[in-house]
Design a protein around this motif. Structure first.
Motif, PDB file in Angstrom:
ATOM      1  N   SER A 164      32.194  39.172  41.652  1.00  0.00           N
ATOM      2  CA  SER A 164      32.397  37.728  41.723  1.00  0.00           C
ATOM      3  C   SER A 164      32.724  37.569  43.208  1.00  0.00           C
ATOM      4  CB  SER A 164      33.778  37.371  41.062  1.00  0.00           C
ATOM      5  OG  SER A 164      35.059  37.972  41.705  1.00  0.00           O
ATOM      6  N   MET A 165      32.610  38.428  44.179  1.00  0.00           N
ATOM      7  CA  MET A 165      33.034  38.484  45.592  1.00  0.00           C
ATOM      8  C   MET A 165      31.990  37.150  46.156  1.00  0.00           C
ATOM      9  SD  MET A 165      32.633  40.971  48.871  1.00  0.00           S
ATOM     10  CE  MET A 165      34.004  41.774  48.181  1.00  0.00           C
ATOM     11  N   GLY A 166      32.383  36.033  46.663  1.00  0.00           N
ATOM     12  CA  GLY A 166      32.066  35.184  47.410  1.00  0.00           C
ATOM     13  C   GLY A 166      31.258  34.041  46.713  1.00  0.00           C
ATOM     14  N   LEU A 167      31.246  34.154  45.362  1.00  0.00           N
ATOM     15  CA  LEU A 167      30.810  33.434  44.438  1.00  0.00           C
ATOM     16  C   LEU A 167      31.563  32.158  43.916  1.00  0.00           C
ATOM     17  CD1 LEU A 167      28.866  35.962  42.443  1.00  0.00           C
ATOM     18  CD2 LEU A 167      28.081  34.895  44.374  1.00  0.00           C
ATOM     19  N   ALA A 168      30.856  30.972  43.693  1.00  0.00           N
ATOM     20  CA  ALA A 168      31.491  29.785  43.134  1.00  0.00           C
ATOM     21  C   ALA A 168      31.875  29.977  41.728  1.00  0.00           C
ATOM     22  CB  ALA A 168      30.540  28.580  43.168  1.00  0.00           C
ATOM     23  N   PRO A 169      32.974  29.164  41.438  1.00  0.00           N
ATOM     24  CA  PRO A 169      33.719  29.672  39.930  1.00  0.00           C
ATOM     25  C   PRO A 169      32.808  29.632  38.854  1.00  0.00           C
ATOM     26  CG  PRO A 169      35.217  28.651  41.415  1.00  0.00           C
ATOM     27  CD  PRO A 169      34.195  28.490  42.252  1.00  0.00           C
ATOM     28  N   LEU A 170      31.819  28.469  38.928  1.00  0.00           N
ATOM     29  CA  LEU A 170      31.012  28.236  37.807  1.00  0.00           C
ATOM     30  C   LEU A 170      29.963  29.648  37.570  1.00  0.00           C
ATOM     31  CD1 LEU A 170      29.974  26.380  35.640  1.00  0.00           C
ATOM     32  CD2 LEU A 170      28.251  25.334  37.237  1.00  0.00           C
ATOM     33  N   GLN A 174      29.594  32.613  34.765  1.00  0.00           N
ATOM     34  CA  GLN A 174      28.376  32.902  34.267  1.00  0.00           C
ATOM     35  C   GLN A 174      28.032  34.318  34.202  1.00  0.00           C
ATOM     36  OE1 GLN A 174      25.038  30.835  35.954  1.00  0.00           O
ATOM     37  NE2 GLN A 174      23.425  31.870  34.814  1.00  0.00           N
ATOM     38  N   ILE A 175      28.354  34.748  35.366  1.00  0.00           N
ATOM     39  CA  ILE A 175      28.010  36.487  35.130  1.00  0.00           C
ATOM     40  C   ILE A 175      28.968  37.373  34.491  1.00  0.00           C
ATOM     41  CG2 ILE A 175      28.680  38.284  36.921  1.00  0.00           C
ATOM     42  CD1 ILE A 175      27.254  36.465  39.151  1.00  0.00           C
ATOM     43  N   PHE A 176      30.331  36.735  34.428  1.00  0.00           N
ATOM     44  CA  PHE A 176      31.171  37.536  33.433  1.00  0.00           C
ATOM     45  C   PHE A 176      30.918  37.387  32.038  1.00  0.00           C
ATOM     46  CE2 PHE A 176      33.723  38.589  37.048  1.00  0.00           C
ATOM     47  CZ  PHE A 176      34.771  39.204  36.763  1.00  0.00           C
ATOM     48  N   ASP A 177      30.286  36.169  31.549  1.00  0.00           N
ATOM     49  CA  ASP A 177      29.797  35.870  30.143  1.00  0.00           C
ATOM     50  C   ASP A 177      28.692  37.008  30.003  1.00  0.00           C
ATOM     51  OD1 ASP A 177      31.622  33.957  29.523  1.00  0.00           O
ATOM     52  OD2 ASP A 177      30.155  32.437  29.920  1.00  0.00           O
ATOM     53  N   ILE A 178      27.843  37.192  30.905  1.00  0.00           N
ATOM     54  CA  ILE A 178      26.554  37.915  30.900  1.00  0.00           C
ATOM     55  C   ILE A 178      26.993  39.498  30.699  1.00  0.00           C
ATOM     56  CG2 ILE A 178      24.429  39.037  31.857  1.00  0.00           C
ATOM     57  CD1 ILE A 178      24.097  36.052  33.146  1.00  0.00           C
ATOM     58  N   LEU A 179      28.034  39.996  31.468  1.00  0.00           N
ATOM     59  CA  LEU A 179      28.719  41.155  31.471  1.00  0.00           C
ATOM     60  C   LEU A 179      29.265  41.472  29.891  1.00  0.00           C
ATOM     61  CD1 LEU A 179      30.963  41.627  34.588  1.00  0.00           C
ATOM     62  CD2 LEU A 179      28.366  42.371  34.138  1.00  0.00           C
ATOM     63  N   ARG A 180      29.805  40.515  29.215  1.00  0.00           N
ATOM     64  CA  ARG A 180      30.131  40.669  28.034  1.00  0.00           C
ATOM     65  C   ARG A 180      29.020  40.746  26.979  1.00  0.00           C
ATOM     66  NH1 ARG A 180      33.699  36.376  29.565  1.00  0.00           N
ATOM     67  NH2 ARG A 180      36.095  37.141  29.630  1.00  0.00           N
ATOM     68  N   VAL A 192      35.082  47.052  39.188  1.00  0.00           N
ATOM     69  CA  VAL A 192      36.112  46.884  40.507  1.00  0.00           C
ATOM     70  C   VAL A 192      36.190  45.555  40.652  1.00  0.00           C
ATOM     71  CG1 VAL A 192      36.802  47.181  42.547  1.00  0.00           C
ATOM     72  CG2 VAL A 192      36.250  49.108  41.288  1.00  0.00           C
ATOM     73  N   GLU A 193      37.295  44.812  40.787  1.00  0.00           N
ATOM     74  CA  GLU A 193      37.269  43.471  41.002  1.00  0.00           C
ATOM     75  C   GLU A 193      38.848  42.918  41.511  1.00  0.00           C
ATOM     76  OE1 GLU A 193      36.501  40.121  41.225  1.00  0.00           O
ATOM     77  OE2 GLU A 193      34.852  40.925  40.181  1.00  0.00           O
ATOM     78  N   GLN A 194      38.483  41.944  42.638  1.00  0.00           N
ATOM     79  CA  GLN A 194      39.861  41.635  43.293  1.00  0.00           C
ATOM     80  C   GLN A 194      40.248  40.256  42.333  1.00  0.00           C
ATOM     81  OE1 GLN A 194      39.104  40.971  47.278  1.00  0.00           O
ATOM     82  NE2 GLN A 194      40.471  42.762  47.744  1.00  0.00           N
ATOM     83  N   ASN A 195      39.418  39.670  41.690  1.00  0.00           N
ATOM     84  CA  ASN A 195      39.758  38.318  40.864  1.00  0.00           C
ATOM     85  C   ASN A 195      40.550  38.874  39.600  1.00  0.00           C
ATOM     86  OD1 ASN A 195      40.090  36.252  39.073  1.00  0.00           O
ATOM     87  ND2 ASN A 195      38.288  35.298  39.858  1.00  0.00           N
ATOM     88  N   ALA A 196      41.894  39.459  39.651  1.00  0.00           N
ATOM     89  CA  ALA A 196      42.351  40.169  38.628  1.00  0.00           C
ATOM     90  C   ALA A 196      42.481  39.396  37.410  1.00  0.00           C
ATOM     91  CB  ALA A 196      43.869  40.569  39.190  1.00  0.00           C
ATOM     92  N   SER A 197      42.721  38.050  37.437  1.00  0.00           N
ATOM     93  CA  SER A 197      42.890  37.269  36.220  1.00  0.00           C
ATOM     94  C   SER A 197      41.408  37.502  35.275  1.00  0.00           C
ATOM     95  CB  SER A 197      43.173  35.781  36.376  1.00  0.00           C
ATOM     96  OG  SER A 197      42.305  35.198  37.049  1.00  0.00           O
ATOM     97  N   LYS A 198      40.464  37.169  36.154  1.00  0.00           N
ATOM     98  CA  LYS A 198      39.166  37.293  35.297  1.00  0.00           C
ATOM     99  C   LYS A 198      38.858  38.666  34.890  1.00  0.00           C
ATOM    100  CE  LYS A 198      36.588  33.586  35.723  1.00  0.00           C
ATOM    101  NZ  LYS A 198      36.354  32.652  34.555  1.00  0.00           N
TER     102      LYS A 198
END
Length: 240
Positions: A164-170, A174-180, A192-198
């Motif tokens: 998610s680094m440097g990307l807009a929330p939308l 979308q990327i996290f939905d595709i990961l699912r 590995v992710e700094q956006n801990a809540s996501k």
């Protein structure tokens, strides 16, 4: 059943120990995340798994086989593929050529058409831009390309470093939905992710790294409401 296991793994950069005797297990079919502050050892862990950093102690097993000293390219052949931090696309090459590079280690290159179709189904934007050079694409498109390129190796385990680094929330959503979807298709994921809540909302299991050691682990849903995690990584306050 554990697909990947790190047992008492330590990694050093000269005299500096970046990882100290960590134990991490990734069960087949699950999504596991590593969270922690900058310098906690998250990327070093990923580099150790992919074979880009040698171990100073411990061992790594994949599908029950000790791969601690296996070359990085042979780990790809075994089924470990990574979308690295910073995406690492080849900027002067087209989208299609970048994807083709992801399959360099495959012996069944005659079957690549199905893999291209699969990646284009997951990321329609890549299909639209398949003749475009990667360096002219947006950050979100490059991240999609990095993930798609990793999938071209038909991995059993997909390693993702800061997707998610440097990307807009939308775009992140979308990327996290595709990961699912990728996980639902049978690919085990370590992210590995700094956006801990996501990351915690995505993961079945999570590890919190602090200064090169595992400080906490548990289900993603449990750590998402853990007071210590909320205070340190989610911007929340510890409940009284």
């Amino acid at each position: 059943m554990a697909l990947l296991e790190l047992t008492d793994v330590s990694v050093s950069y000269g005299r500096i120990e970046a990882l100290h005797n960590i134990n991490v297990s990734v069960d087949e079919g699950r999504i596991v995340t590593l969270i922690g502050a900058n310098g906690a050892g998250k990327t070093t862990t990923m580099r150790a798994i992919s074979g880009l950093r040698p171990l100073s102690n411990g061992r790594i097993t994949f599908q029950g086989e000790d791969i601690s000293r296996l070359r990085a390219d042979l780990r790809v052949v075994r089924g470990i593929s990574q979308a690295p931090e910073g995406r690492g696309v080849f900027p002067g090459m087209t989208v299609a050529d970048n994807l083709d590079m992801g399959a360099y280690a495959r012996k069944d290159r005659k079957n690549l058409g199905a893999e291209f179709d699969h990646v284009y189904d997951l990321f329609p934007r890549l299909k639209e831009r398949r003749t475009q050079t990667a360096g002219t694409m947006s950050g979100g498109e490059q991240q999609m390309l990095a993930i798609g390129r990793a999938l071209m190796a038909k991995p059993k385990l997909l390693l993702l470093d800061e997707p998610s680094m440097g990307l807009a929330p939308l775009i992140v959503k979308q990327i996290f939905d595709i990961l699912r979807q990728i996980n639902a298709d049978g690919v085990t994921i370590l992210v590995v992710e700094q956006n801990a809540s996501k990351a915690l909302a995505l993961a079945d299991w999570a590890y919190v790294l602090e200064t090169g050691a595992v400080a906490l682990d548990g289900s993603g849903s449990d750590l998402l409401v853990d007071d210590r995690v909320r205070a340190l990584y989610l911007g929340g306050e510890v409940a009284s």
